[in-house]
Design an enzyme around this catalytic site. Structure first.
Site, mmCIF file in Angstrom:
data_model
loop_
_atom_site.group_PDB
_atom_site.id
_atom_site.type_symbol
_atom_site.label_atom_id
_atom_site.label_comp_id
_atom_site.label_asym_id
_atom_site.label_seq_id
_atom_site.Cartn_x
_atom_site.Cartn_y
_atom_site.Cartn_z
ATOM 1 N N MET A 116 48.058 -3.607 -108.159
ATOM 2 C CA MET A 116 48.411 -4.417 -109.259
ATOM 3 C C MET A 116 47.923 -5.824 -109.224
ATOM 4 O O MET A 116 48.398 -6.743 -109.846
ATOM 5 C CB MET A 116 49.799 -4.291 -109.945
ATOM 6 N N GLU B 178 50.432 -9.709 -97.711
ATOM 7 C CA GLU B 178 50.119 -9.009 -96.253
ATOM 8 C C GLU B 178 50.214 -7.758 -96.450
ATOM 9 O O GLU B 178 49.829 -6.858 -95.770
ATOM 10 C CB GLU B 178 50.613 -9.800 -95.367
ATOM 11 N N HIS C 126 49.525 -5.517 -98.823
ATOM 12 C CA HIS C 126 48.404 -5.018 -99.523
ATOM 13 C C HIS C 126 47.406 -4.937 -98.616
ATOM 14 O O HIS C 126 46.579 -4.059 -98.370
ATOM 15 C CB HIS C 126 48.072 -5.808 -101.075
ATOM 16 N N LYS D 78 56.916 1.070 -98.792
ATOM 17 C CA LYS D 78 58.331 0.584 -99.504
ATOM 18 C C LYS D 78 58.398 1.448 -100.784
ATOM 19 O O LYS D 78 59.563 1.487 -101.168
ATOM 20 C CB LYS D 78 57.519 -0.840 -99.850
ATOM 21 N N SER E 198 56.572 -7.981 -101.280
ATOM 22 C CA SER E 198 56.481 -7.571 -102.702
ATOM 23 C C SER E 198 56.002 -8.663 -103.647
ATOM 24 O O SER E 198 56.587 -9.846 -103.325
ATOM 25 C CB SER E 198 57.778 -6.979 -103.143
ATOM 26 N N SER E 199 55.127 -8.290 -104.502
ATOM 27 C CA SER E 199 54.815 -9.501 -105.657
ATOM 28 C C SER E 199 55.922 -10.007 -106.172
ATOM 29 O O SER E 199 55.739 -11.273 -106.766
ATOM 30 C CB SER E 199 53.704 -8.765 -106.378
HETATM 31 O O1 PAF Z 1 52.378 0.415 -106.196
HETATM 32 C C1 PAF Z 1 51.384 0.018 -107.227
HETATM 33 O O2 PAF Z 1 50.961 -1.174 -107.105
HETATM 34 C C2 PAF Z 1 51.120 0.639 -108.518
HETATM 35 O O3 PAF Z 1 52.144 1.462 -108.786
HETATM 36 C C3 PAF Z 1 49.874 1.548 -108.643
HETATM 37 C C4 PAF Z 1 49.967 2.452 -107.341
HETATM 38 C C5 PAF Z 1 48.792 0.686 -108.147
HETATM 39 C C6 PAF Z 1 49.834 1.965 -109.832
HETATM 40 O O4 PAF Z 1 49.498 0.962 -110.850
#
Ligand code: PAF
Length: 285
Positions: free
Chosen positions: A30, A35, A37, A150, A186-187
């Site tokens: 999203m 880090e 991601h 996570k 986490s964002s």
């Molecule tokens: O984990 C996330 O960021 C979201 O739930 C995902 C998997 C991109 C779906 O929108």
């Protein structure tokens, strides 16, 4: 690196890569990358010829009183980070492109796997996740897709969907990436003010406490949960949503700790709700 917003154009791009014999890895996100991601992206880069990252704040997985509008977004910064990781394509559709007005189909994994833990306080959340992830899979047709541990319940639900619907995609789980003091990345951590940020370490500390108890021989789930709750309740600004010990596949609560279990928790720290978990393998007697 290409940036596309149209599902059809993205589908064509990915079809052409597959026709060239390339293996495609998808990292669904999203955005507002950290880090955690980037570790998924590096995993995908190592395993595949072509890496696609989707950036889409998916409205269908947010409840009416949740943070969809205020969810942090910074596409320009995300693009710079992903370019540096050697990503081939960013798929960043608009909500209208993903969900045209006549869109009427949802994908839902039924049963306790989506009803407990986060599903209890976020009733339609996983239906939104499985719908958007199915759509991303249909657009990109990846060979592999990467998800962080996570979001352990999300990972279990997506694995179940892939298996139930015979999707020909390998789901690759990736380890939790933590700050030096143990807070899982986490964002949503950006919502924490300095005092809340200090308190937020209680999630990881309480999981470490549980690990110590189990390593010391404690097998009664209720007692371990009570110890976790006691520690969290003493932390400033912390309010527990849930603390549970469940089996790793069906996510059903266990009474006795044995085999592969997941200790999962969700805690409001001031405003933001943070989640964390610990996956433990305990030899059966
Ligand atoms: O984990 C996330 O960021 C979201 O739930 C995902 C998997 C991109 C779906 O929108």
């Amino acid at each position: 690196m290409k940036v596309l917003t149209a599902p059809l154009e993205t589908q064509n791009y990915c079809r052409n890569r597959r026709a060239e014999g390339k293996q495609i890895g998808l990292v669904p996100t999203m955005g507002f990358l950290h880090e955690g991601h980037l570790s998924l992206v590096r995993g995908a880069r190592g395993d595949n010829d072509c890496v696609v990252v989707s950036i889409f704040v998916n409205p269908t997985q947010f409840g009416p009183n949740e943070d969809f509008q205020s969810y942090p977004r910074d596409l320009e910064r995300d693009c710079c980070l992903l370019e540096a990781e050697g990503v081939d394509l960013i798929f960043a559709p608009t909500a209208e492109e993903m969900y045209p007005t006549n869109s009427a189909t949802f994908v839902e994994v039924a049963g306790s796997i989506t009803k407990g833990l986060c599903g209890a306080s976020r009733p339609n959340h996983f239906r939104g996740v499985t719908t958007v992830v199915s759509k991303l899979f249909n657009v990109v047709h990846p060979h592999r897709a990467y998800f962080g541990q996570k979001d352990a319940q999300q990972l279990a639900v997506i694995k179940r969907m892939v298996s139930d619907l015979n999707m020909d995609i390998k789901i690759v789980p990736m380890p939790i990436i933590r700050e030096p003091d143990g807070l899982a990345m986490s964002s949503r951590n950006r919502y924490l003010n300095p005092e809340a940020r200090r308190s937020a370490t209680v999630l990881h500390r309480s999981l470490q406490l549980a690990k110590g108890l189990i390593e010391g021989g404690e097998r009664n789930a209720e007692k371990v949960i009570a110890a976790i709750r006691e520690m969290i309740e003493q932390a400033k600004l912390a309010r527990i949503d849930y603390v549970e010990i469940v089996d790793v596949e069906g996510l059903e609560p266990v009474e006795e700790i044995e085999g592969e279990i997941l200790i999962a928790l969700a805690v409001f720290i001031s405003e933001p709700r943070l989640i964390d978990n610990l996956h433990i393998r305990v030899p059966s007697k």
